[in-house]
Scaffold this motif. Structure first.
Motif, PDB file in Angstrom:
ATOM      1  N   LEU A 717      39.423  47.794  39.681  1.00 28.05           N
ATOM      2  CA  LEU A 717      39.185  47.024  38.456  1.00 28.05           C
ATOM      3  C   LEU A 717      39.384  45.536  38.690  1.00 28.05           C
ATOM      4  CD1 LEU A 717      41.140  49.334  36.003  1.00 28.05           C
ATOM      5  CD2 LEU A 717      38.661  49.284  36.363  1.00 28.05           C
ATOM      6  N   MET A 718      38.589  44.778  37.968  1.00 25.06           N
ATOM      7  CA  MET A 718      38.669  43.320  38.096  1.00 25.06           C
ATOM      8  C   MET A 718      38.777  42.719  36.706  1.00 25.06           C
ATOM      9  SD  MET A 718      35.774  40.835  39.716  1.00 25.06           S
ATOM     10  CE  MET A 718      36.028  41.055  41.441  1.00 25.06           C
ATOM     11  N   GLY A 719      39.698  41.770  36.534  1.00 23.89           N
ATOM     12  CA  GLY A 719      39.802  41.053  35.267  1.00 23.89           C
ATOM     13  C   GLY A 719      39.719  39.568  35.545  1.00 23.89           C
ATOM     14  N   ILE A 720      38.914  38.849  34.757  1.00 25.07           N
ATOM     15  CA  ILE A 720      38.784  37.413  35.026  1.00 25.07           C
ATOM     16  C   ILE A 720      39.343  36.623  33.843  1.00 25.07           C
ATOM     17  CG2 ILE A 720      37.206  35.554  35.695  1.00 25.07           C
ATOM     18  CD1 ILE A 720      35.286  37.685  36.705  1.00 25.07           C
ATOM     19  N   LEU A 721      40.470  35.968  34.089  1.00 21.15           N
ATOM     20  CA  LEU A 721      41.038  35.084  33.046  1.00 21.15           C
ATOM     21  C   LEU A 721      41.293  33.722  33.684  1.00 21.15           C
ATOM     22  CD1 LEU A 721      43.487  37.621  31.408  1.00 21.15           C
ATOM     23  CD2 LEU A 721      41.530  36.591  30.282  1.00 21.15           C
ATOM     24  N   ASP A 722      42.572  33.284  33.760  1.00 17.14           N
ATOM     25  CA  ASP A 722      42.879  32.025  34.452  1.00 17.14           C
ATOM     26  C   ASP A 722      42.556  32.152  35.938  1.00 17.14           C
ATOM     27  OD1 ASP A 722      44.898  33.968  34.483  1.00 17.14           O
ATOM     28  OD2 ASP A 722      46.399  32.503  35.133  1.00 17.14           O
TER      29      ASP A 722
END
Ligand code: ZN
Length: 786
Positions: A717-722
Motif C-alpha cells: 500500500l502507498m499513501g501520499i501526504l506530506d
C-alpha cells in the motif's frame, strides 16, 4: 616517596615511624585458599630513615627490627634475616626478608641505587631505609591459626561458617594449610596444584577427595568475602565510588566477587550486612567508618542492584559472543570492561566452555591499577627561565609592561605576567599584547606561554599587555562558586564526594563529583540553597601558603580536591568553617562577591560521576533573565498569567490527549471504510492488493493491511501526504512461494529518494519524490502479477 627523593618535599619526620593501610589488587586470587596468607587490604607498619644527613643505615635498622621482635617475646633463634635484592619505583638496593617459621613478617629495604637499570646502577645521593612490617602477619604469627584470616577475623569466620552450616575439621585443616603456602599464583597454577595437594592428603588421611573438597573449599569463599568486604569498607570510606573506570572499577570488581562468593556458598546475606559487622570491629581504630557507614552501605546496595541487571542482560550476550568451546582472555576482559560480566558469571552461563578462571580477574584488576601518562606540549621550553607569576602578588593589575623572552609562531613568552594560565579547570585570561589578541595562555613546566593571533611581537622588546578584566572577574566568580558548590555537595551527599574534574568558563562553570546515582531535585535544591547561604554570609576567603607537611597535618588529604600537588609549598584557599582546598587559581576575597549561584542542570558524564552545571554573579543574572523571557513568552502564547502557567499547560496537554484519542477512533473508522472498497487480484494461487490509498498515513496503511491480511495475501500500500508512505505485508503461503516484501519496500523507497525495509513478511518505508510514485507502483504490480 618520589617527591622526597627528588627533594620536592621534606619528609614529614626523619626518622619517620608510621602505619599505612594498604590496598593491593595485583594478586587477588592468592587471597583465601590461595596462599592462606595474602590480604588485599592490610596495614603496613614502617620506620624510614632519609639519609640526607646520617640518620641510620643497615646495622641500626637490623638491630631495631631484631629488638622489636625480641620485645614481642619471640625466641631469637627463630628469627631469620634472608638476604635479597629489591627493585621498585625506579630505585633499587639490597634487602632483608625477615621470617619466623616461614612467615614473612617484615622486609627491610636499603635503597641506594637509582635507575634506569640497564646493567649499571647509579648511587643515590640520599640513601633511604624503607621498611615494612605486616601488622596482620604479626597477629597471625602470635595466634598460630591455620590461615591468616582465622586470626584477623575470628568471630566473623565463625559467624559465616555457622550460617553456611560448616565447621572447620581441625585435623584436615591443619594438614591442608601446611601445604597451602606454595599456592601462589605468581609461582604455580593454583587450581592444578591444589588438586595435587588434596590427592596427597586423601591418601594420607584415607578420606575421599570429594569429601575433602566439600570440607575445605567453602572456606576459600568465606576468607575472600571477609578480606574483600574489609577492603571495600576502606576504599569506599576513602572516597572511591564504584564505577567502570580507574579505582571505581576495582571497587566494583570486589563487590561483584563478594556477591558471587556468597552465592557459591548458598548464603543469602546482603553484602552490606557483612560490611556493617566489619565497621563495628574496626571503628575503634578508624572512627570514620562509623561516620561514613550509611554512605558505604548505600553504595554497596546500589551496586548489588546494578549487578543483577547486568546478569540479566549478560546471559544472552555471552551466549551470542562465545560460540566455541574455548574463550580467550581478551574476550573475557572485554566482557568485563564493556558489560560488567565476571569470568565466573560467564562460567555459570556456559559451564562447558574452557577458560582460565583462577587469575584472569587478577589480571583485569592489575591492568586497571596502571598510571596514565601526561600528554606532551609542542613547544620546547628548556633553557627558558621560569616565568614570574606576578598575578599571585597582585590579582588586581590588568595593565603591565614585560620583556619578551621568546617568540615561536603564535607563542609568546614574557619574563613575568599577570595573565593567569589555563589550569585547575579554570579557563585562561584573554586580553592583548601590543594590541594583538591573546586567545590562550597555558603553562609548560614553570614557563607560561601566551598564544597571540597574527602578531608582530619581537623577541627582546618590551611589550604592553592588557588583561581582559571583565572575563577574569567572571571566571574568578565561577571559580570561587566551584569551591562553594563542592563544599555544599559534600554536606548534602556525604563524604564520598570528591572533585573529579571541573571547568570554570565565562558563561558558566561545571563541577564533576564522585557520586553513585543521579542527583534528585531535592538534593540539587539543597546544594543551591547552602551555596547561596555561604554567599549571603559574606565569609572572608583566606589565601595563604603552607608547607606540604603542615597543610596535610592541619587539614588532611581532602585539601587535594584537584589532585595531589607536588611542591614544598601549597597554596591553601580557605572559606572558614566551610571548605578548605589546595588550589592555585584566582579567587574572590569574600564569598559575597560571587553573587547569586544558580544550578542550571545536572548530567551524568560517566558511571560514578555526577556533573553540576551552574552560574553565578552577572552570568547568573543573565541566565535568570533569559529564563524569565521564556516564561513571559510562554504566558503570552498561552494567554495565561505566570502564576496560572502550569495549570494552563496541563489543561492544554489534557485537551490534546483527548483530541488525539478521538482522532485515532476516526482514523480507524475511515480505514475500515477504505478497506471495504479495495479488491484483490488473483494470480498463481495468491491474492494481490497493490494500490495507492487516498489520504492515508502510515497508521492507516497499517490498519488496512491488518484488516485484510490472510495467509495467501500480498499487500503493498502507498499513501501520499506530506511524503510517500509505503507499507507491505505477505502471508505465510506467499512467503513460502518466495515473496519478500522487505526487499520490495527497500528498493521502492530507495527509488523514491527515501528509506525503508523489513522482513520478508512485513516491511515499511517512505519516499519523497511524489512524481515517480505512480510509476514505481505500476512496476511493482507488473513484477508481482505476471
Ligand atoms: Zn580554586
Amino acid at each position: 616517596m618520589p617527591w622526597v627523593l627528588n627533594r620536592t618535599v621534606e619528609p614529614p619526620a626523619n626518622p619517620l615511624v608510621m602505619s599505612q593501610p594498604s590496598f593491593r589488587a595485583g594478586d587477588l586470587d592468592n587471597v583465601g585458599l590461595g596462599s592462606g596468607r595474602h590480604c588485599s587490604i592490610f596495614e603496613m607498619m614502617a620506620h624510614h630513615a632519609f639519609n640526607n644527613k646520617n640518620v641510620y643505615w643497615k646495622e641500626e635498622t637490623t638491630e631495631l627490627c631484631f629488638n622489636w621482635l625480641k620485645e614481642l617475646k619471640i625466641n631469637p633463634e627463630l628469627i631469620i634475616f634472608k638476604e635479597n635484592w629489591w627493585e621498585g619505583g625506579g630505585n633499587a638496593g639490597p634487602c632483608f626478608e625477615v621470617l619466623i617459621k616461614g612467615n614473612e613478617v617484615a622486609t627491610l629495604v636499603f635503597m641506594e641505587y637509582e635507575g634506569p637499570f640497564n646493567g649499571n646502577y647509579k648511587k643515590m645521593d640520599m640513601k633511604v631505609v624503607d621498611t615494612g612490617y605486616g601488622l596482620e602477619r604479626h597477629v597471625w604469627g602470635s595466634t598460630g591459626t591455620p590461615t591468616i584470616y582465622d586470626s584477623i577475623y575470628p568471630n566473623l569466620v565463625e559467624w559465616m561458617a555457622k550460617k553456611a552450616g560448616l565447621k572447620q575439621n581441625e585435623k584436615l585443616f591443619s594438614e591442608f594449610c601446611k601445604t597451602c603456602g606454595i599456592l601462589n599464583i605468581e609461582e604455580v597454577n593454583v587450581d592444578l596444584t591444589r588438586d595435587k595437594i588434596i590427592k596427597e592428603i586423601s591418601r594420607k588421611l584415607s578420606l575421599e577427595e570429594k569429601e575433602i573438597k566439600e570440607l575445605i573449599l567453602p572456606f576459600h569463599n568465606i576468607y575472600q568475602i571477609l578480606d574483600h568486604t574489609k577492603a571495600i569498607m576502606f576504599i569506599l570510606s576513602d572516597g572511591v565510588v564504584p564505577s567502570n573506570v580507574q579505582e571505581g572499577y576495582l571497587a566494583r570488581l570486589l563487590i561483584r566477587r563478594v556477591i558471587r562468593s556468597l552465592e557459591d556458598l548458598g548464603l543469602n546475606i546482603p553484602v552490606s550486612e557483612i560490611i556493617e559487622k566489619q565497621v563495628k570491629d574496626y571503628k575503634k581504630t578508624f572512627p570514620e567508618f562509623e561516620e561514613n557507614k550509611e554512605d558505604i552501605i548505600k553504595m554497596v546496595d546500589i551496586e548489588k542492584e546494578k549487578y543483577s541487571q547486568t546478569l540479566n542482560k549478560g546471559k544472552e550476550l555471552a551466549k551470542k559472543l562465545i560460540t566455541g568451546k574455548v574463550v580467550d582472555d581478551k574476550t573475557l576482559t572485554m566482557l568485563y570492561d564493556s558489560h560488567g560480566l565476571l569470568p565466573r558469571d560467564i562460567k555459570r552461563f556456559l559451564p562447558d566452555v574452557k577458560m582460565n578462571l583462577s587469575d584472569i580477574e587478577t589480571k583485569i584488576a592489575a591492568q586497571k591499577s596502571s598510571v596514565k601518562i601526561q600528554e606532551k606540549k609542542d613547544i620546547d621550553v628548556r633553557n627558558i627561565p621560569e616565568t614570574k607569576k606576578s598575578y599571585y602578588e597582585n590579582e588586581k593589575v590588568f595593565e603591565f609592561k614585560a620583556k619578551v623572552l621568546k617568540v615561536d609562531g603564535d607563542n609568546v613568552i614574557l619574563d613575568h605576567t599577570y595573565f593567569y594560565p589555563r589550569g585547575g579547570g579554570a579557563e585562561p585570561d584573554f586580553g592583548k599584547i601590543n594590541g594583538f589578541k591573546v586567545y590562550d595562555v597555558e603553562s609548560v613546566g614553570n614557563v607560561i606561554i601566551h598564544k597571540v593571533k597574527g602578531h608582530k611581537i619581537k623577541e627582546g622588546s618590551d611589550a604592553n599587555c592588557v588583561v581582559d578584566k571583565e572575563r577574569r572577574e567572571q571566571i574568578k566568580k565561577h571559580h570561587t562558586a566551584t569551591h562553594i558548590i563542592n563544599g555544599a555537595a559534600k554536606k548534602v551527599l556525604g563524604n564520598h564526594v570528591w572533585q573529579a574534574g571541573s571547568k570554570k568558563d565565562v558563561d558558566k562553570a561545571h563541577l564533576d563529583i564522585t557520586h553513585y546515582e543521579n542527583l534528585s531535585e531535592k538534593e540539587i535544591e539543597e546544594i543551591e540553597k547552602i551555596a547561596n547561604d555561604v554567599v549571603k554570609k559574606s565569609l572572608k576567603v583566606n589565601k595563604f601558603l603552607l608547607t606540604k607537611n603542615d597543610a596535610e597535618r592541619k587539614y588532611g588529604f581532602t585539601i587535594y580536591q584537584g589532585g595531589v600537588v607536588p611542591s614544598k609549598q601549597i597554596r591553601i584557599i580557605e572559606i572558614p568553617t566551610f571548605d578548605v582546598e589546595a588550589c592555585g587559581g584566582i579567587h574572590c576575597d569574600n564569598t559575597s562577591e560571587v553573587g547569586d549561584v544558580a544550578i542550571i542542570k545536572t548530567e551524568r558524564p560517566q558511571d560514578g560521576i555526577a556533573r553540576l552545571i551552574y552560574t553565578s554573579g552577572q552570568a547568573a543574572e543573565k541566565y535568570l533573565r533569559g529564563r524569565e523571557m521564556i516564561l513571559k513568552e510562554c504566558s503570552k502564547i498561552l494567554n495565561a498569567s505566570e502564576r496560572d502557567l502550569v495549570k494552563a499547560i496541563k489543561d492544554l496537554i489534557e485537551e490534546w490527549k483527548e483530541k488525539r484519542k478521538r482522532l485515532e477512533i476516526l482514523l480507524r473508522e475511515s480505514a475500515k471504510k477504505k478497506s471495504e472498497k479495495l479488491e484483490f487480484e488473483e494470480s498463481k494461487g495468491l491474492k494481490f492488493l497493490i494500490k495507492e490509498v487516498e489520504n492515508a498515513d502510515m497508521n492507516q496503511l497499517q490498519e488496512i493491511s491488518r484488516r485484510l491480511s490472510k495467509e495467501d495475501t500480498v499487500i503493498f500500500l502507498m499513501g501520499i501526504l506530506d511524503k510517500i508512505y509505503l507499507f507491505a505485508a505477505a502471508g505465510e503461503k506467499a512467503v513460502k512461494k518466495g515473496i519478500n516484501v522487505g526487499k520490495i519496500i527497500s528498493s521502492a523507497s530507495k527509488e523514491l529518494g527515501g528509506n525503508g525495509g523489513g522482513r520478508a513478511e512485513l516491511a515499511q518505508g517512505f519516499g519523497l519524490e511524489k512524481k515517480k510514485a505512480k510509476d514505481v507502483l505500476f512496476k511493482i504490480k507488473k513484477d508481482l502479477i505476471k
